[in-house]
Design an enzyme around this catalytic site. Sequence first.
Site, PDB file in Angstrom:
ATOM      1  CD  GLU A 173      31.395 -35.629  -1.818  1.00 59.77           C
ATOM      2  OE1 GLU A 173      30.680 -36.392  -1.149  1.00 59.77           O
ATOM      3  OE2 GLU A 173      32.410 -36.001  -2.431  1.00 59.77           O
ATOM      4  CB  SER A 207      79.462 -13.681  41.425  1.00 57.12           C
ATOM      5  OG  SER A 207      80.355 -14.307  42.317  1.00 57.12           O
TER       6      SER A 207
END
Length: 857
Positions: free
Chosen positions: A137, A526
């Site tokens: 770059e 239950s």
Amino acid sequence: MRSGPKSVLPKNVKIVDRVELSAEAKSGAKPAVSSVPSLPTRGARVRSFVWRWTKRLSVASLVLAVGGTIATYLTIRHYEADLPGIGDLRGNYHPPQVTRVLARDGTLLAELFVERRTVIPIATLPAHVKLALLAAEDARFYEHKGLNYLGIARAMVVNLRSGRTRQGGSTITQQVVKNLLLDSEKTFRRKAREALLARKLEQELSKDEILDLYLNHIYFGHGRYGIEEAARDYFGRPAKELSIAEAALLAGVVAAPESYSPRRDLKKALSRRGYVLGQMREQGFIKDQQQYEDAMNEPVKLAPAQTAVNELAPEVVEIARRMLATLEPERAKLGGFTITTSIDPKMQAAARKAIRDGLGAYDKRHALNTGLKVPPLPKKPKGKGKGVVEVSPAFSGTPDFDHHRVLVGVVLDADDNAATFDVRIGTAVGTVKLTDYERYNPGKLAPSKYAPSGAFVRVSMLAPLPQSADRVQTTTKVPLRLESGPEGALVALDVRTRQILALVGNYEAVSGGLDRATQSRRQPGSTFKPIVYSYALHARRVTPATLIDVSPEAFEGNYRPTNFEGWQGTEAIRLRDAIANSVNIVAVRVLRDVGPVNVVQWAQSLGIASTLKPDLSLALGSYEVTPTELAGAYATFAAGGVYAESHVVTKVVGPDGKEVPLPMASPSRKVLDEAEAYVTTSLLTSVVEYGTGAKARALGRPVAGKTGTSNQAKDTWFAGYSPEITAVVWVGYDDGKPLGGAEMGGSTALPIWVNFMKSAHEGRPRSEFSKPASGLTVVKIDRKTGLIPYEGDTETFEEVFLAGSEPIDVSPLPVPDGGVEAGLLDASVAVTIDASVPLAQVPPSQPPATQEAGVVH
């Protein structure tokens, strides 16, 4: 008349036609000769011309220079007027990052992000990673002052020659400015501001600081920002471990991520990598020829692409996300956190599979996976006014998106190409995408085969109906969710630490789905009975051998419970048998004896934060709780009576590497003593040994638990534990539709629990429930009466009692007709519990404050 030749004179020389004599001539003196100007030379004329124009140009140049200087100054001042500040980039760079949610062993559960980025310090990177980016770059990055004029000129020449943009002249500094400080408009104004800011950035920050910003911010494709995320995505490891070839490949991607991605075009990516490596060699970044050749020849080994959504534990990820938002409401938005959870990946996968297999078995039993059926036409009543008119179950009216309502609609038509079918729900029409529901269509039938027109189907809306300015629009199709079968939830806790090891809140495992393990409150049936019995043991009102009447009775307010789960006996039974066979009347009698108010407080001390009311229906689990709450109560029994809050988030580390303090948990508390907890566990092992939970014997190790089924089998449960793990399973429809008359906790939830616990305990050594050294007495008793056996009694077994509560009376001798010898049964021991006997209040230890009820589905 012929004239002589004309003389050619300069234009500035006049011809004198008449000579006037001077006074001296008139007087006879010698006349004076008139003087004629001499002609200038050619060189003189040129010098005069040049001088004149030089003066003119100099003045003009001076004017232009002054004007240009003023214009430049004003232009710069104009563009500088609202330039963003640069100072904040030093030490205050906080871009969006990835927040990672991890399992207990570091397994990635999910990534949360706006931009998938992980910021790392440049100092952690090897030199070749940085140099590869520079070669690709901006090779002169450490030499220029923010603008590479030679590069800009070269790019202009290349672009002019090619007739299109082939090279860019931007430096890394300019790219940082463009990405972090400016917008993306392509105008002269932005380029001017970019140049100004680039010079300013170079003055404010060091080169390394600028490169640090660049490496962490640039885009590498596939939704990845920054060098660290790119390395993880492409090569499956951090950037600090990249080779020269890998670094060059990533550097090459930056110029055009969509074109140079090795996942999209490996040939083009390799070509670009070669260019970057060549630049590195040309610039002297690679000094060893062998290194260069090795890098050029290194094969590309890409890591497997990560899936966008992780299906292992989306419910846990959502819990973690909400906690982070609470702990760090501002910083959480930018991410960068690492959240570690207590989830065991192996157990979590086993829990998900167990839920899906269990619900799939239910679907098969009820033919929910063979396609929808068109109902037969209703029979016409014979004779006028006779018969019953059948009412369609389909919803009528305009549907409402709120509250996750399940609606019955009618199939209109199907689109096999789109794999969808349309459903009318009242005044609206929606669409089901059949490919999303393989659970109900394992045979992969086409929509037209799976959903014939006229069939009824259960659906819910995935989005609200669109609205115009004045009313709801029912002409637009809305997405629908198929709701043919029930849902399930499972939560598993580590008994010792109370950490959540596995949590499943839905079949689908989709992000944002309803988490029924923590968000849904349902009737426990239950499974609530052990809470009642544990308090009765704690209050010394019962023992495992206490005989309790099972005959029907009208209780207060004509409340008349029945024995739902299969017990048909009429004689008084011991408490152990009552809990093993889930005898409802026994639970109600015990609750009435010990006092419903006390049991409500007791349940709160065991971690039940949902609203409970002190009436007799409490004994049968009529008030809704979450699976997580129930698991906390059962884990208290397994842990020797100590309650502690369950939790799933164990550690949060911020983007700065500092640990974020977690919310303070309530201190653990002793609810039962160890002996009381052991007797409760002993009673619950009978459920597995010979009661409603007998299927759990398949585990082949000590476990305790309880089945649960609410009225009309709308909710079915199994809650149980081993010495190491507590797990609770719930199965039911979100809208409370009955599961079917033959379905109970033992047929729906228990198989899921067993399958999960098998996987959870795989490889673990067998262990027994820890028996306390004191507080217990083991006594041999008569099986029928629960008393000390008479001499010669053959129907005996050993029972465990809390010390001091063991029976002291001897069982009466049997008589020939099967009864007992008259007058020898001590009524004070063997009678049913008498509610008129006053109960010494034994309040639980600091029950937690009742919390606001959550969403119920």
